[in-house]
Design an enzyme around this catalytic site. Structure first.
Site, PDB file in Angstrom:
ATOM      1  N   GLU A 168       0.814  -1.208   0.000  1.00 59.85           N
ATOM      2  CA  GLU A 168       0.000   0.000   0.000  1.00 59.85           C
ATOM      3  C   GLU A 168       0.850   1.262   0.000  1.00 59.85           C
ATOM      4  O   GLU A 168       1.873   1.337   0.695  1.00 59.85           O
ATOM      5  CB  GLU A 168      -0.927   0.055   1.225  1.00 59.85           C
ATOM      6  CG  GLU A 168      -2.373  -0.224   0.931  1.00 59.85           C
ATOM      7  CD  GLU A 168      -2.645  -1.701   0.841  1.00 59.85           C
ATOM      8  OE1 GLU A 168      -3.533  -2.090   0.054  1.00 59.85           O
ATOM      9  OE2 GLU A 168      -1.977  -2.470   1.540  1.00 59.85           O
ATOM     10  N   THR A 169       0.402   2.230  -0.773  1.00 61.07           N
ATOM     11  CA  THR A 169       0.861   3.610  -0.674  1.00 61.07           C
ATOM     12  C   THR A 169      -0.337   4.425  -0.213  1.00 61.07           C
ATOM     13  O   THR A 169      -1.430   4.303  -0.771  1.00 61.07           O
ATOM     14  CB  THR A 169       1.369   4.136  -2.024  1.00 61.07           C
ATOM     15  OG1 THR A 169       2.543   3.395  -2.400  1.00 61.07           O
ATOM     16  CG2 THR A 169       1.719   5.612  -1.945  1.00 61.07           C
TER      17      THR A 169
END
Length: 265
Positions: free
Chosen positions: A46-47
């Site tokens: 995830e970003t």
């Protein structure tokens, strides 16, 4: 344009454990296509991006991207974002409120432990499920199959979860995301999380999965407070609490890894 990026190991008691998240504070939203491109370039599970909120109900608006898609809830990247705000960006309130696609998420800090107030997603038992599920999980014995957002498969014991070698190609054909779980030896429960449909074969530690696991094991164990391990290669430790029928508390620690700069021409 230059953006600051922080990489934080979430649900980690030491560096190189837990789940790494790229945290990018913004003053205003970028184009979603650009945010997706940044997430793909980062190539982490995830970003996360957040911006100051204009609403009185929240301090920040938050969005999460895997390398392939935007998702509606992510625990470890929310935990990492709160850590950055509390420890680097000098957020000085007792509670951070993020507005998200899953509603308002509240995060508090006590020492080095961060606690997230998340929705409680109790999975319901499925009597009729895909016949290839056992084959997908390598022939492991299945105790029960449940679903809320994701398919949740209960196995007999911790060893079955630890030793499971799923066919991820076949899983992706039938399921976007899957949790496998069992009672733990030294903790209340253990789990693993697979999301081949979202571009993540196995996620190291998954906060959103525990929004489903906590009410599931609360019902099984008749316990409100529980200690959990996610048995990925990196491993992760979580402290869990069923607050009420609607909300759960997911707590963990974070470790700072690096600070960088993204330059967008």
């Amino acid at each position: 344009m230059k953006l600051t990026l922080y990489q934080i190991d979430a649900f980690a008691n030491k560096l190189f454990s837990g789940n790494p998240a790229a945290v990018i504070p913004l003053t205003a939203w970028l184009d979603p296509v650009l945010m997706q491109q940044i997430a793909l370039e980062n190539n982490l599970s995830e970003t996360v991006f957040f911006v100051p909120s204009k609403s009185k109900e929240a301090d920040y608006e938050i969005k999460w991207f895997t390398p392939e898609v935007e998702i509606n809830l992510c625990g470890h990247a929310t935990l990492a974002s709160a850590w950055v705000l509390f420890n680097i960006l000098n957020f000085n309130k007792a509670e951070i409120r993020f507005n998200s696609k899953s509603g308002i998420l509240k995060i508090t800090k006590k020492g080095d432990l961060l606690s997230m107030d998340f929705p409680s997603w109790k999975p319901e038992r499925l009597e009729d499920y895909n016949a290839e599920l056992a084959l997908i999980l390598g022939g492991v014995e299945i105790t029960g199959v449940y679903q809320h957002r994701d398919i949740l498969v209960e196995l007999n014991n911790e060893e079955a979860v630890k030793n499971c070698r799923p066919d991820l190609t076949l899983m992706k054909k039938h399921f976007d995301k899957m949790i496998i779980t069992a009672p733990g030896k030294t903790v209340d429960f253990v789990s693993r999380f697979f999301a081949p449909g979202a571009g993540i074969n196995e996620d190291p530690v998954t906060g959103s999965a525990h929004a489903q696991l906590i009410p599931f094991w609360n019902g099984k164990l008749n316990k409100n407070k529980m200690h959990a391990l996610q048995l990925s290669k990196r491993g992760g430790e979580l402290w869990c609490e069923q607050l009420n029928k609607e909300r759960v508390l997911i707590s963990g620690k974070c470790k700072f890894y690096m600070k960088g700069e993204i330059e967008l021409a």
